[in-house]
Design a protein around this motif. Sequence first.
Motif, PDB file in Angstrom:
ATOM      1  N   PRO A  10       1.930 -12.338  11.697  1.00 50.93           N
ATOM      2  CA  PRO A  10       0.676 -11.687  11.262  1.00 50.93           C
ATOM      3  C   PRO A  10       0.879 -10.185  11.034  1.00 50.93           C
ATOM      4  O   PRO A  10       1.686  -9.537  11.709  1.00 50.93           O
ATOM      5  N   PHE A  11       0.115  -9.625  10.104  1.00 51.06           N
ATOM      6  CA  PHE A  11       0.252  -8.202   9.816  1.00 51.06           C
ATOM      7  C   PHE A  11      -0.468  -7.333  10.845  1.00 51.06           C
ATOM      8  O   PHE A  11      -0.211  -6.136  10.925  1.00 51.06           O
ATOM      9  N   LYS A  12      -1.350  -7.927  11.620  1.00 46.71           N
ATOM     10  CA  LYS A  12      -2.002  -7.200  12.699  1.00 46.71           C
ATOM     11  C   LYS A  12      -1.457  -7.695  14.031  1.00 46.71           C
ATOM     12  O   LYS A  12      -1.136  -8.868  14.186  1.00 46.71           O
ATOM     13  N   PHE A  13      -1.366  -6.791  14.999  1.00 48.07           N
ATOM     14  CA  PHE A  13      -0.883  -7.175  16.313  1.00 48.07           C
ATOM     15  C   PHE A  13      -1.813  -8.212  16.939  1.00 48.07           C
ATOM     16  O   PHE A  13      -3.035  -8.085  16.897  1.00 48.07           O
ATOM     17  N   ASP A  14      -1.216  -9.249  17.511  1.00 42.60           N
ATOM     18  CA  ASP A  14      -1.962 -10.273  18.231  1.00 42.60           C
ATOM     19  C   ASP A  14      -2.143  -9.786  19.665  1.00 42.60           C
ATOM     20  O   ASP A  14      -1.155  -9.520  20.360  1.00 42.60           O
ATOM     21  N   PRO A  15      -3.367  -9.668  20.151  1.00 43.50           N
ATOM     22  CA  PRO A  15      -3.582  -9.119  21.491  1.00 43.50           C
ATOM     23  C   PRO A  15      -2.963  -9.940  22.621  1.00 43.50           C
ATOM     24  O   PRO A  15      -2.813  -9.435  23.734  1.00 43.50           O
ATOM     25  N   GLN A  16      -2.581 -11.187  22.344  1.00 47.81           N
ATOM     26  CA  GLN A  16      -1.971 -11.978  23.415  1.00 47.81           C
ATOM     27  C   GLN A  16      -0.511 -11.601  23.649  1.00 47.81           C
ATOM     28  O   GLN A  16       0.088 -12.016  24.636  1.00 47.81           O
ATOM     29  N   GLU A  25       2.393  -8.381  23.896  1.00 49.52           N
ATOM     30  CA  GLU A  25       2.619  -6.946  24.003  1.00 49.52           C
ATOM     31  C   GLU A  25       3.330  -6.452  22.749  1.00 49.52           C
ATOM     32  O   GLU A  25       4.032  -7.208  22.072  1.00 49.52           O
ATOM     33  N   HIS A  26       3.158  -5.192  22.423  1.00 51.55           N
ATOM     34  CA  HIS A  26       3.891  -4.628  21.300  1.00 51.55           C
ATOM     35  C   HIS A  26       4.328  -3.214  21.632  1.00 51.55           C
ATOM     36  O   HIS A  26       3.889  -2.608  22.623  1.00 51.55           O
ATOM     37  N   GLU A  27       5.221  -2.683  20.820  1.00 58.09           N
ATOM     38  CA  GLU A  27       5.761  -1.351  21.028  1.00 58.09           C
ATOM     39  C   GLU A  27       5.118  -0.374  20.045  1.00 58.09           C
ATOM     40  O   GLU A  27       4.095  -0.666  19.439  1.00 58.09           O
ATOM     41  N   SER A  28       5.741   0.780  19.836  1.00 57.27           N
ATOM     42  CA  SER A  28       5.191   1.792  18.950  1.00 57.27           C
ATOM     43  C   SER A  28       6.316   2.659  18.418  1.00 57.27           C
ATOM     44  O   SER A  28       7.449   2.633  18.923  1.00 57.27           O
ATOM     45  N   TRP A  29       6.008   3.431  17.387  1.00 57.69           N
ATOM     46  CA  TRP A  29       6.964   4.403  16.863  1.00 57.69           C
ATOM     47  C   TRP A  29       7.375   5.384  17.955  1.00 57.69           C
ATOM     48  O   TRP A  29       8.548   5.725  18.087  1.00 57.69           O
ATOM     49  N   GLU A  30       6.429   5.798  18.769  1.00 67.21           N
ATOM     50  CA  GLU A  30       6.727   6.761  19.827  1.00 67.21           C
ATOM     51  C   GLU A  30       7.720   6.190  20.838  1.00 67.21           C
ATOM     52  O   GLU A  30       8.622   6.901  21.308  1.00 67.21           O
ATOM     53  N   SER A  31       7.579   4.900  21.158  1.00 67.50           N
ATOM     54  CA  SER A  31       8.515   4.294  22.108  1.00 67.50           C
ATOM     55  C   SER A  31       9.903   4.165  21.504  1.00 67.50           C
ATOM     56  O   SER A  31      10.912   4.304  22.211  1.00 67.50           O
ATOM     57  N   THR A  48       0.824  -1.195   0.000  1.00 66.55           N
ATOM     58  CA  THR A  48       0.000   0.000   0.000  1.00 66.55           C
ATOM     59  C   THR A  48       0.859   1.245   0.000  1.00 66.55           C
ATOM     60  O   THR A  48       2.052   1.183   0.271  1.00 66.55           O
ATOM     61  N   PRO A  49       0.284   2.414  -0.328  1.00 67.24           N
ATOM     62  CA  PRO A  49       1.085   3.638  -0.417  1.00 67.24           C
ATOM     63  C   PRO A  49       1.819   3.947   0.880  1.00 67.24           C
ATOM     64  O   PRO A  49       1.350   3.647   1.979  1.00 67.24           O
ATOM     65  N   GLU A  50       2.965   4.604   0.735  1.00 69.82           N
ATOM     66  CA  GLU A  50       3.771   4.972   1.890  1.00 69.82           C
ATOM     67  C   GLU A  50       2.976   5.865   2.831  1.00 69.82           C
ATOM     68  O   GLU A  50       2.174   6.690   2.414  1.00 69.82           O
ATOM     69  N   ARG A  51       3.206   5.693   4.128  1.00 69.90           N
ATOM     70  CA  ARG A  51       2.569   6.550   5.112  1.00 69.90           C
ATOM     71  C   ARG A  51       3.619   7.070   6.087  1.00 69.90           C
ATOM     72  O   ARG A  51       4.781   6.709   6.017  1.00 69.90           O
ATOM     73  N   GLY A  52       3.190   7.946   7.008  1.00 72.16           N
ATOM     74  CA  GLY A  52       4.123   8.554   7.943  1.00 72.16           C
ATOM     75  C   GLY A  52       4.681   7.560   8.936  1.00 72.16           C
ATOM     76  O   GLY A  52       4.110   6.479   9.158  1.00 72.16           O
ATOM     77  N   PRO A  53       5.794   7.902   9.583  1.00 69.59           N
ATOM     78  CA  PRO A  53       6.454   6.951  10.493  1.00 69.59           C
ATOM     79  C   PRO A  53       5.627   6.598  11.716  1.00 69.59           C
ATOM     80  O   PRO A  53       5.820   5.535  12.302  1.00 69.59           O
ATOM     81  N   GLU A  54       4.691   7.469  12.090  1.00 72.85           N
ATOM     82  CA  GLU A  54       3.896   7.191  13.291  1.00 72.85           C
ATOM     83  C   GLU A  54       3.033   5.944  13.130  1.00 72.85           C
ATOM     84  O   GLU A  54       2.563   5.371  14.116  1.00 72.85           O
ATOM     85  N   GLY A  55       2.826   5.493  11.894  1.00 68.20           N
ATOM     86  CA  GLY A  55       2.044   4.285  11.665  1.00 68.20           C
ATOM     87  C   GLY A  55       2.874   3.015  11.645  1.00 68.20           C
ATOM     88  O   GLY A  55       2.329   1.929  11.402  1.00 68.20           O
ATOM     89  N   LEU A  56       4.167   3.099  11.889  1.00 68.33           N
ATOM     90  CA  LEU A  56       5.042   1.928  11.815  1.00 68.33           C
ATOM     91  C   LEU A  56       4.579   0.859  12.803  1.00 68.33           C
ATOM     92  O   LEU A  56       4.347   1.135  13.983  1.00 68.33           O
ATOM     93  N   ARG A  57       4.458  -0.382  12.312  1.00 62.75           N
ATOM     94  CA  ARG A  57       4.000  -1.493  13.153  1.00 62.75           C
ATOM     95  C   ARG A  57       5.188  -2.060  13.944  1.00 62.75           C
ATOM     96  O   ARG A  57       5.825  -3.032  13.526  1.00 62.75           O
ATOM     97  N   VAL A  58       5.501  -1.462  15.071  1.00 63.30           N
ATOM     98  CA  VAL A  58       6.645  -1.892  15.871  1.00 63.30           C
ATOM     99  C   VAL A  58       6.191  -2.990  16.830  1.00 63.30           C
ATOM    100  O   VAL A  58       5.489  -2.726  17.809  1.00 63.30           O
ATOM    101  N   GLY A  59       6.583  -4.208  16.533  1.00 59.03           N
ATOM    102  CA  GLY A  59       6.173  -5.335  17.360  1.00 59.03           C
ATOM    103  C   GLY A  59       6.983  -5.473  18.628  1.00 59.03           C
ATOM    104  O   GLY A  59       6.473  -5.867  19.675  1.00 59.03           O
ATOM    105  N   GLN A  68       6.178  -5.682  12.698  1.00 56.03           N
ATOM    106  CA  GLN A  68       5.136  -6.713  12.635  1.00 56.03           C
ATOM    107  C   GLN A  68       4.733  -6.976  11.192  1.00 56.03           C
ATOM    108  O   GLN A  68       4.496  -6.057  10.412  1.00 56.03           O
ATOM    109  N   GLY A  69       4.631  -8.264  10.832  1.00 56.57           N
ATOM    110  CA  GLY A  69       4.108  -8.650   9.532  1.00 56.57           C
ATOM    111  C   GLY A  69       5.142  -9.223   8.597  1.00 56.57           C
ATOM    112  O   GLY A  69       6.245  -8.689   8.468  1.00 56.57           O
TER     113      GLY A  69
END
Length: 244
Positions: free
Chosen positions: A50-56, A58-64, A2-13, A34-35
């Motif tokens: 998986p491309f979506k975070f598994d709720p079981q 924990e995951h991180e974030s761009w902000e962290s 998909t088209p590039e998006r800003g870094p705040e959307g990075l899926r940091v597992g 992630q993914g």
Amino acid sequence: MTPERGPEGLRVGAITSFTTIDFPGKLAAVAFIQGCPWDCTYCQNPWLRPFKFDPQYEHESWESLIALLSRRKGLLDGVVFSGGEPLSDPALPAAIKAVKSQGFLVAVHTSGAYPAVLKEILPDIDWVGLDIKAPLTDPAAFRNIIRVGAGEEKTLDSLDILKASGVPFECRTTCHPAFLSEEQLLGIGVSLAAKGVKSYALQPFRVPPGFESESLYPNCPPDYPSPDLQARLRSLFPQFAVRR
């Protein structure tokens, strides 16, 4: 992709705050993205597939990640984007530029599944670790490992792009006698050396912690790869390593 998006959307597992082995010669943090489009039989990070975070989990974030880099400025040389498959994330190019703007070097670990993305980001990359899953001349063996159909041609394209770029890189293969024989490993080494690859590493399989009951394989036996194979591979490359 998909088209590039800003870094705040990075899926940091997940994030490793400090490593000396994932970016040769550098002190670095690792962001695990992630993914992954492949389903490798020996996956070392199955919770990141998986491309979506598994709720079981924990995951991180761009902000962290940014908060960590702010605290470690002057202490860390760079950031490694690993995975999963980091090039699968449309936010990666923007994230790389943001990290570079903070004065850090950037490395990526990739399977080569996205050669067009690799070509796009290489001007901002300082080092690449390219996974070679199986002999690139043996589609059946390659697909037996990634379990999703074709992939070897994409890895070959990525290797050619890397060679033409001048960016330092290493090829590496996760290995286990249950899915790669020593003959196959030697074949990989011979073919990579013929292509001008200068750095190659073998990574004997280890069961991911917590996944012992789900792993298809036990840890590699201590005599694999054999000393003879190691010596033969060492003779092919200026830089060769076995990382257990």
